[in-house]
Design a protein around this motif. Structure first.
Motif, PDB file in Angstrom:
ATOM      1  N   THR A  93      -9.226 -21.698 -18.105  1.00  0.00           N
ATOM      2  CA  THR A  93      -9.917 -22.660 -18.968  1.00  0.00           C
ATOM      3  C   THR A  93     -11.184 -23.187 -18.301  1.00  0.00           C
ATOM      4  O   THR A  93     -12.118 -23.624 -18.991  1.00  0.00           O
ATOM      5  N   GLU A  94     -11.227 -23.146 -16.958  1.00  0.00           N
ATOM      6  CA  GLU A  94     -12.432 -23.563 -16.243  1.00  0.00           C
ATOM      7  C   GLU A  94     -13.603 -22.645 -16.581  1.00  0.00           C
ATOM      8  O   GLU A  94     -14.749 -23.089 -16.681  1.00  0.00           O
ATOM      9  N   VAL A  95     -13.307 -21.364 -16.742  1.00  0.00           N
ATOM     10  CA  VAL A  95     -14.342 -20.405 -17.121  1.00  0.00           C
ATOM     11  C   VAL A  95     -14.822 -20.702 -18.535  1.00  0.00           C
ATOM     12  O   VAL A  95     -16.032 -20.697 -18.824  1.00  0.00           O
ATOM     13  N   ILE A 114     -26.610 -25.898 -22.703  1.00  0.00           N
ATOM     14  CA  ILE A 114     -27.863 -26.131 -21.985  1.00  0.00           C
ATOM     15  C   ILE A 114     -28.898 -25.051 -22.261  1.00  0.00           C
ATOM     16  O   ILE A 114     -30.083 -25.346 -22.484  1.00  0.00           O
ATOM     17  N   ARG A 115     -28.465 -23.793 -22.253  1.00  0.00           N
ATOM     18  CA  ARG A 115     -29.414 -22.677 -22.358  1.00  0.00           C
ATOM     19  C   ARG A 115     -29.518 -22.059 -23.749  1.00  0.00           C
ATOM     20  O   ARG A 115     -30.396 -21.235 -23.982  1.00  0.00           O
ATOM     21  N   LYS A 116     -28.580 -22.437 -24.619  1.00  0.00           N
ATOM     22  CA  LYS A 116     -28.549 -21.871 -25.981  1.00  0.00           C
ATOM     23  C   LYS A 116     -28.402 -20.343 -25.947  1.00  0.00           C
ATOM     24  O   LYS A 116     -28.938 -19.635 -26.805  1.00  0.00           O
ATOM     25  N   THR A 117     -27.675 -19.843 -24.967  1.00  0.00           N
ATOM     26  CA  THR A 117     -27.507 -18.400 -24.809  1.00  0.00           C
ATOM     27  C   THR A 117     -26.584 -17.848 -25.897  1.00  0.00           C
ATOM     28  O   THR A 117     -25.496 -18.385 -26.109  1.00  0.00           O
ATOM     29  N   PRO A 118     -26.983 -16.787 -26.575  1.00  0.00           N
ATOM     30  CA  PRO A 118     -26.152 -16.218 -27.642  1.00  0.00           C
ATOM     31  C   PRO A 118     -24.832 -15.645 -27.111  1.00  0.00           C
ATOM     32  O   PRO A 118     -24.754 -15.192 -25.963  1.00  0.00           O
ATOM     33  N   ASP A 119     -23.804 -15.650 -27.965  1.00  0.00           N
ATOM     34  CA  ASP A 119     -22.495 -15.106 -27.597  1.00  0.00           C
ATOM     35  C   ASP A 119     -22.585 -13.654 -27.153  1.00  0.00           C
ATOM     36  O   ASP A 119     -21.874 -13.230 -26.247  1.00  0.00           O
ATOM     37  N   ALA A 120     -23.445 -12.894 -27.797  1.00  0.00           N
ATOM     38  CA  ALA A 120     -23.566 -11.469 -27.489  1.00  0.00           C
ATOM     39  C   ALA A 120     -23.962 -11.238 -26.032  1.00  0.00           C
ATOM     40  O   ALA A 120     -23.577 -10.236 -25.425  1.00  0.00           O
ATOM     41  N   ILE A 121     -24.710 -12.157 -25.492  1.00  0.00           N
ATOM     42  CA  ILE A 121     -25.135 -12.034 -24.093  1.00  0.00           C
ATOM     43  C   ILE A 121     -24.068 -12.604 -23.155  1.00  0.00           C
ATOM     44  O   ILE A 121     -23.782 -12.050 -22.096  1.00  0.00           O
ATOM     45  N   ILE A 122     -23.472 -13.699 -23.548  1.00  0.00           N
ATOM     46  CA  ILE A 122     -22.502 -14.381 -22.697  1.00  0.00           C
ATOM     47  C   ILE A 122     -21.154 -13.669 -22.610  1.00  0.00           C
ATOM     48  O   ILE A 122     -20.552 -13.568 -21.539  1.00  0.00           O
ATOM     49  N   ASN A 123     -20.669 -13.170 -23.731  1.00  0.00           N
ATOM     50  CA  ASN A 123     -19.278 -12.708 -23.803  1.00  0.00           C
ATOM     51  C   ASN A 123     -18.877 -11.642 -22.782  1.00  0.00           C
ATOM     52  O   ASN A 123     -17.786 -11.725 -22.212  1.00  0.00           O
ATOM     53  N   PRO A 124     -19.697 -10.618 -22.507  1.00  0.00           N
ATOM     54  CA  PRO A 124     -19.281  -9.609 -21.517  1.00  0.00           C
ATOM     55  C   PRO A 124     -19.010 -10.214 -20.133  1.00  0.00           C
ATOM     56  O   PRO A 124     -18.007  -9.888 -19.492  1.00  0.00           O
ATOM     57  N   PHE A 125     -19.912 -11.087 -19.687  1.00  0.00           N
ATOM     58  CA  PHE A 125     -19.723 -11.716 -18.376  1.00  0.00           C
ATOM     59  C   PHE A 125     -18.566 -12.705 -18.419  1.00  0.00           C
ATOM     60  O   PHE A 125     -17.783 -12.817 -17.468  1.00  0.00           O
ATOM     61  N   LYS A 126     -18.432 -13.407 -19.522  1.00  0.00           N
ATOM     62  CA  LYS A 126     -17.331 -14.359 -19.687  1.00  0.00           C
ATOM     63  C   LYS A 126     -15.978 -13.642 -19.603  1.00  0.00           C
ATOM     64  O   LYS A 126     -15.044 -14.112 -18.933  1.00  0.00           O
ATOM     65  N   GLU A 127     -15.868 -12.499 -20.268  1.00  0.00           N
ATOM     66  CA  GLU A 127     -14.617 -11.732 -20.243  1.00  0.00           C
ATOM     67  C   GLU A 127     -14.329 -11.205 -18.845  1.00  0.00           C
ATOM     68  O   GLU A 127     -13.179 -11.227 -18.381  1.00  0.00           O
ATOM     69  N   PHE A 128     -15.369 -10.724 -18.174  1.00  0.00           N
ATOM     70  CA  PHE A 128     -15.205 -10.230 -16.805  1.00  0.00           C
ATOM     71  C   PHE A 128     -14.689 -11.332 -15.890  1.00  0.00           C
ATOM     72  O   PHE A 128     -13.724 -11.140 -15.134  1.00  0.00           O
ATOM     73  N   LEU A 129     -15.316 -12.493 -15.964  1.00  0.00           N
ATOM     74  CA  LEU A 129     -14.954 -13.581 -15.071  1.00  0.00           C
ATOM     75  C   LEU A 129     -13.560 -14.128 -15.390  1.00  0.00           C
ATOM     76  O   LEU A 129     -12.785 -14.452 -14.476  1.00  0.00           O
TER      77      LEU A 129
END
Length: 210
Positions: free
Chosen positions: A88-90, A100-115
């Motif tokens: 949940t910390e991730v 803060i950055r308004k980063t789209p899910d498409a960009i965030i999700n791969p790294f989020k899943e990896f982490l």
């Protein structure tokens, strides 16, 4: 005072002037420096407890190998990490990234899943050691900032974490104390303040590959 001279000025203070206190501005600098500390993946699995309460500081002395810096310092900084660390910390981290950055899910999700997978496959013992390493990064950062700001300090590992957790009610926050940093101003009669700094020559500690 340049950076190197500041670091030469710094030493692990053995006796603080108990009559001197940091200003609110100085304390805020240390708080912000802690918050800006580099951590693995930027997850910040560390928290800082700032104590300016002589009664509590005095109570902690017997659980700090009777080191009086804990009570004589202006403030006692206690660096803590989670007792248990969850994915949940991730999730919370990436919510902050998006806010803060308004980063789209498409960009965030791969790294989020990896982490998330990386955290999930580690044992709590592995995560504890990993998070403790982040605490040491924060300690090093605070020591340098203290030196630059002419704030005296004394890094400490010698204390009873269980007693600190109990007295500071850290378990209620899923935290445990791992490092201490009393901060303030050196006493005029501190026997260490005028001693030459003992360090190896840089030729013994640095390897250059050109």
């Amino acid at each position: 005072m340049d950076t190197i001279k500041s670091l030469e000025w710094r030493y692990a203070v053995k006796q603080f002037d108990s009559n001197k206190s940091l200003t609110k501005s100085q304390v805020n600098i240390l708080k912000n420096a802690f918050n800006l500390t580099a951590t693995s993946y930027g997850l910040q699995p560390i928290k800082l407890v700032v104590i300016k309460n002589k009664n509590i500081q005095k109570e902690l002395v017997p659980h700090s190998w009777n080191q009086n810096q804990v009570v004589d310092a202006s403030h006692l900084l206690v660096i803590c990490i989670p007792k248990t660390y969850k994915t949940t910390e991730v999730e919370n981290y990436f919510k902050t990234v998006q806010k803060i950055r308004k980063t789209p899910d498409a960009i965030i999700n791969p790294f989020k899943e990896f982490l998330t997978d990386e955290i999930a496959k580690k044992t709590q013992e592995e995560l504890f050691l990993w998070n403790k390493n982040q605490a040491y990064i924060a300690l090093g950062n605070l020591l340098t900032v203290c030196a630059v700001e002419k704030i005296d300090s004394c890094p400490m590992e010698g204390f009873n974490p269980e007693k600190y957790d109990e007295i500071l009610n850290l378990k209620d926050h899923n935290l445990t104390a791992v490092l201490l940093l009393p901060v303030g101003f050196r006493a005029k009669d501190c026997y260490m303040k005028d001693l030459a700094k003992v360090r190896k020559n840089t030729s013994e500690t640095i390897i250059e590959i050109l």
